[in-house]
Design an enzyme around this catalytic site. Structure first.
Site: not given
Ligand code: 5RP
Length: 212
Positions: A83-84, A97-99, A31, A105
């Site tokens: 991780d974010g 999981g937005g990404g 992310g 992960e």
């Molecule tokens: C990817 C994720 C990311 O950690 C989540 O989407 C946050 O993303 P960002 O740091 O771009 O805000 O879970 O699968």
């Protein structure tokens, strides 16, 4: 927004700096926040051995930064996983999981000694679920899983045009009652055809770093 992400990435590097050692492997999420973290970590790359990555995207960025990338199968210990998240609740349960990378992960998080979650304060919520919950599914099972999700009270939307690193598809779900997130994480993963869902209640972070 990117200023907050840079700030929390710096907090994570400060947190780790005096804990690094020559043989240490660090788990890396996916992310935009993690991308800032990798950028900062690059300056310390000679102070640890390498990384296990949670996505093809992060692997490419790590390699560009000159950080050695190991396969999870090739390492015994991951000291820290950074991780974010898309949402963080007060008890540190997450939606991720937005990404679309939550399956790997979660695997790397569960293989790590210490999960450090890095977020800006917009990700802190009282109740999980305003952010649509991503579910990775085997492509053939997408309609079946969607029907089962409807019967649990959720509203599924197919993330069109997106394929995960594992060749699967994503359904984003709103409307589920996530007050018992642990129970819902197990329940969704019990549906045939689900690879994994984006609730992190089993594998919660030990540390959450938050920036303004
Ligand atoms: C990817 C994720 C990311 O950690 C989540 O989407 C946050 O993303 P960002 O740091 O771009 O805000 O879970 O699968």
């Amino acid at each position: 927004m990117s200023g907050s992400k840079i700030n929390v990435a710096k907090q994570a590097v400060d947190f780790l700096e005096n804990k690094l050692s020559e043989k240490m492997i660090i788990g890396i999420g996916t992310g935009t926040t993690v991308n800032f973290f990798i950028e900062q970590l690059k300056t310390l790359k000679h102070r640890f051995d390498g990384a296990v990555s949670s996505s093809d995207r992060s692997s490419a960025i790590l390699q560009d930064a000159g950080i050695k990338v190991y396969e999870l199968n090739g390492v015994n210990e991951i000291a820290y996983y950074v991780d974010g998240a898309d949402e963080v609740s007060k008890d540190y349960s997450l939606i991720k999981g937005g990404g679309g990378a939550h399956t790997r992960e979660k695997i790397v998080a569960s293989a790590s000694e210490h999960f450090i979650c890095i977020v800006d304060k917009s990700k802190i919520v009282n109740d999980l679920g305003a952010f649509p919950l991503p579910i990775e599914v085997i492509p053939e099972s997408r309609s079946l899983v969607s029907r089962k999700i409807l019967s649990l009270g959720g509203m599924p939307t197919y993330r069109q045009g997106f394929t995960t690193d594992q060749g699967n598809q994503i359904i984003d779900v709103t409307g589920l009652d996530l007050h018992n997130s642990l129970d819902m994480e197990y329940k969704i993963n019990g549906i045939a055809g689900v690879v994994d869902n984006g609730i992190f209640a089993i594998n919660k972070p030990k540390t959450v770093l938050i920036s303004e």
